[in-house]
Design a protein around this motif. Structure first.
Motif, PDB file in Angstrom:
ATOM      1  N   ASN A  82      83.296  67.103  23.757  1.00 23.84           N
ATOM      2  CA  ASN A  82      81.967  67.325  24.358  1.00 23.84           C
ATOM      3  C   ASN A  82      81.240  68.452  23.626  1.00 23.84           C
ATOM      4  N   ILE A  83      81.112  68.283  22.304  1.00 17.58           N
ATOM      5  CA  ILE A  83      80.407  69.246  21.459  1.00 17.58           C
ATOM      6  C   ILE A  83      78.956  69.363  21.931  1.00 17.58           C
ATOM      7  N   PRO A  84      78.448  70.574  22.165  1.00 17.01           N
ATOM      8  CA  PRO A  84      77.076  70.714  22.674  1.00 17.01           C
ATOM      9  C   PRO A  84      76.017  70.403  21.620  1.00 17.01           C
ATOM     10  N   ILE A  85      74.937  69.808  22.067  1.00 17.31           N
ATOM     11  CA  ILE A  85      73.803  69.494  21.193  1.00 17.31           C
ATOM     12  C   ILE A  85      72.504  69.926  21.872  1.00 17.31           C
ATOM     13  N   ASP A  86      71.487  70.171  21.046  1.00 17.77           N
ATOM     14  CA  ASP A  86      70.127  70.422  21.533  1.00 17.77           C
ATOM     15  C   ASP A  86      69.267  69.233  21.126  1.00 17.77           C
ATOM     16  N   VAL A  87      68.437  68.767  22.040  1.00 15.50           N
ATOM     17  CA  VAL A  87      67.606  67.592  21.773  1.00 15.50           C
ATOM     18  C   VAL A  87      66.146  67.917  22.064  1.00 15.50           C
ATOM     19  N   THR A  88      65.279  67.570  21.112  1.00 11.82           N
ATOM     20  CA  THR A  88      63.839  67.713  21.293  1.00 11.82           C
ATOM     21  C   THR A  88      63.231  66.327  21.450  1.00 11.82           C
ATOM     22  N   GLU A  89      62.558  66.109  22.568  1.00  9.06           N
ATOM     23  CA  GLU A  89      61.940  64.809  22.863  1.00  9.06           C
ATOM     24  C   GLU A  89      60.453  64.808  22.506  1.00  9.06           C
ATOM     25  N   VAL A  94      56.239  54.810  16.717  1.00  8.77           N
ATOM     26  CA  VAL A  94      56.144  53.345  16.879  1.00  8.77           C
ATOM     27  C   VAL A  94      56.526  53.025  18.324  1.00  8.77           C
ATOM     28  N   ASP A  95      55.576  52.513  19.087  1.00  6.81           N
ATOM     29  CA  ASP A  95      55.786  52.304  20.522  1.00  6.81           C
ATOM     30  C   ASP A  95      56.960  51.391  20.839  1.00  6.81           C
ATOM     31  N   SER A  96      57.245  50.476  19.969  1.00  2.00           N
ATOM     32  CA  SER A  96      58.284  49.487  20.250  1.00  2.00           C
ATOM     33  C   SER A  96      59.694  49.969  19.892  1.00  2.00           C
ATOM     34  N   LEU A  97      59.783  51.180  19.340  1.00  2.11           N
ATOM     35  CA  LEU A  97      61.080  51.679  18.879  1.00  2.11           C
ATOM     36  C   LEU A  97      61.517  52.960  19.572  1.00  2.11           C
ATOM     37  N   LEU A  98      62.836  53.069  19.766  1.00  5.65           N
ATOM     38  CA  LEU A  98      63.465  54.352  20.069  1.00  5.65           C
ATOM     39  C   LEU A  98      63.968  54.913  18.747  1.00  5.65           C
ATOM     40  N   GLN A  99      63.574  56.139  18.432  1.00  9.00           N
ATOM     41  CA  GLN A  99      63.942  56.717  17.142  1.00  9.00           C
ATOM     42  C   GLN A  99      64.740  58.008  17.340  1.00  9.00           C
ATOM     43  N   PHE A 100      65.812  58.147  16.539  1.00 10.85           N
ATOM     44  CA  PHE A 100      66.713  59.295  16.652  1.00 10.85           C
ATOM     45  C   PHE A 100      66.864  59.927  15.271  1.00 10.85           C
ATOM     46  N   ILE A 101      66.745  61.246  15.218  1.00 15.14           N
ATOM     47  CA  ILE A 101      66.806  61.975  13.957  1.00 15.14           C
ATOM     48  C   ILE A 101      67.838  63.093  14.078  1.00 15.14           C
ATOM     49  N   LEU A 102      68.797  63.124  13.155  1.00 10.91           N
ATOM     50  CA  LEU A 102      69.782  64.193  13.112  1.00 10.91           C
ATOM     51  C   LEU A 102      69.261  65.297  12.192  1.00 10.91           C
ATOM     52  N   THR A 103      69.094  66.487  12.721  1.00 13.50           N
ATOM     53  CA  THR A 103      68.524  67.577  11.923  1.00 13.50           C
ATOM     54  C   THR A 103      69.580  68.295  11.089  1.00 13.50           C
ATOM     55  N   ASN A 104      70.855  68.141  11.423  1.00 10.98           N
ATOM     56  CA  ASN A 104      71.928  68.750  10.629  1.00 10.98           C
ATOM     57  C   ASN A 104      72.373  67.797   9.530  1.00 10.98           C
ATOM     58  N   PHE A 176      63.761  61.333  19.425  1.00 13.94           N
ATOM     59  CA  PHE A 176      64.705  62.380  19.817  1.00 13.94           C
ATOM     60  C   PHE A 176      65.279  63.034  18.564  1.00 13.94           C
ATOM     61  N   LYS A 177      65.018  64.324  18.401  1.00 12.97           N
ATOM     62  CA  LYS A 177      65.594  65.095  17.299  1.00 12.97           C
ATOM     63  C   LYS A 177      66.828  65.826  17.829  1.00 12.97           C
ATOM     64  N   ILE A 178      67.959  65.584  17.191  1.00  5.30           N
ATOM     65  CA  ILE A 178      69.245  66.053  17.709  1.00  5.30           C
ATOM     66  C   ILE A 178      69.814  67.123  16.772  1.00  5.30           C
ATOM     67  N   THR A 179      70.138  68.274  17.347  1.00  4.83           N
ATOM     68  CA  THR A 179      70.649  69.393  16.577  1.00  4.83           C
ATOM     69  C   THR A 179      71.958  69.887  17.175  1.00  4.83           C
ATOM     70  N   LEU A 180      72.953  70.113  16.323  1.00  4.78           N
ATOM     71  CA  LEU A 180      74.197  70.716  16.785  1.00  4.78           C
ATOM     72  C   LEU A 180      73.944  72.158  17.201  1.00  4.78           C
ATOM     73  N   SER A 181      74.547  72.578  18.298  1.00  3.86           N
ATOM     74  CA  SER A 181      74.409  73.966  18.719  1.00  3.86           C
ATOM     75  C   SER A 181      75.152  74.878  17.743  1.00  3.86           C
ATOM     76  N   PRO A 182      74.626  76.095  17.481  1.00  4.15           N
ATOM     77  CA  PRO A 182      75.310  77.032  16.584  1.00  4.15           C
ATOM     78  C   PRO A 182      76.726  77.293  17.085  1.00  4.15           C
ATOM     79  N   PRO A 183      77.685  77.583  16.179  1.00 10.40           N
ATOM     80  CA  PRO A 183      77.474  78.002  14.794  1.00 10.40           C
ATOM     81  C   PRO A 183      77.489  76.860  13.788  1.00 10.40           C
ATOM     82  N   TYR A 184      77.495  75.597  14.233  1.00  9.18           N
ATOM     83  CA  TYR A 184      77.658  74.479  13.307  1.00  9.18           C
ATOM     84  C   TYR A 184      76.330  74.093  12.679  1.00  9.18           C
ATOM     85  N   ASN A 185      76.344  73.938  11.359  1.00 11.18           N
ATOM     86  CA  ASN A 185      75.119  73.585  10.636  1.00 11.18           C
ATOM     87  C   ASN A 185      75.240  72.269   9.891  1.00 11.18           C
ATOM     88  N   SER A 186      76.368  71.574  10.059  1.00  7.65           N
ATOM     89  CA  SER A 186      76.516  70.244   9.462  1.00  7.65           C
ATOM     90  C   SER A 186      77.493  69.440  10.310  1.00  7.65           C
TER      91      SER A 186
END
Length: 224
Positions: A82-89, A94-104, A176-186
């Motif tokens: 259950n590694i923690p993540i931060d998500v920006t909505e 594109v209205d017809s799509l759900l899009q997910f972006i990994l920032t790390n 949804f932009k998904i970022t690993l919580s620190p200290p992980y950067n990749s």
């Protein structure tokens, strides 16, 4: 009489031993693999354990607390399941799509899946697009990251990790932009994560810690 007094005085002094100050100090524990514990001022401890050069190794953070003048407890808030993540909505371009972006950063030997109920969808590197009409009851999701077993997995602490479940705040959002919580950067670093739940013994009121049972290599444990 003098002998009895001296024995009694030494016993009292031993019983009144003052707790050492560990903050800001790094302790090297040589048993089995050499490991390092660095005590930080925010009541957390940084943990690193490495066998020789490079891998296999373990990394982690845990809270530390004093139990008494002879023991310290280390406790992790989360595990490699259950590694923690931060998500920006935000609204999807594109209205017809759900899009997910990994920032790390995602390396070529890592595969990441988005899981929604019994369905899972594979990221193309750091991006994923899913037609909205193909997803039912989209209210939450989590990610599973797997390492290519022919490349890095045999040497990692975890072959597979999973994030905490994220609950969507606004179902009208589609990006949804998904970022690993620190200290992980990749996404490669999380394969080394090690959870801690143990007690360290302070030897004779000196700044010396004893760790009798250091953690096992996570990849030897079953993962559901």
């Amino acid at each position: 009489m003098k002998k009895i007094t001296l024995v009694l005085l030494s016993t009292i002094l031993a019983g009144c031993c003052k707790m050492p100050n560990f903050v800001g100090k790094t302790f090297i524990l040589p048993k089995n693999w050499q490991s390092e514990l660095t005590f930080l001022s925010d009541s957390t401890v940084s943990y690193k354990r490495e066998y020789g050069w490079g891998v296999p190794k373990q990394e982690g953070f845990a809270k530390w607390e004093i139990i008494d003048n002879k023991h310290i407890r280390l406790t992790s808030d989360y595990t490699h399941q259950n590694i923690p993540i931060d998500v920006t909505e935000s609204k999807s371009p594109v209205d017809s799509l759900l899009q997910f972006i990994l920032t790390n950063k995602v390396y070529d030997d890592t595969t990441i899946w988005l899981c929604n109920g019994n369905e899972k969808y594979k990221f193309d590197s750091d991006r994923l697009a899913i037609p909205k009409k193909s997803v039912r009851n989209f209210q939450s999701f989590y990610l599973v990251a797997e390492s290519n077993p022919t490349m890095q997995a045999p040497l990692l602490n975890n072959d597979q990790v999973r994030t905490a479940i994220y609950t969507v705040r606004n179902t009208a959002n589609g990006q949804f932009k998904i970022t690993l919580s620190p200290p992980y950067n990749s996404w490669f670093n999380v394969f080394y994560y090690q959870e801690l739940n143990c007690v360290l013994k302070i030897k004779k009121c000196k700044e010396l810690l004893i760790w009798k049972n250091p953690p096992l290599w996570n990849r030897h444990l079953e993962w559901d």
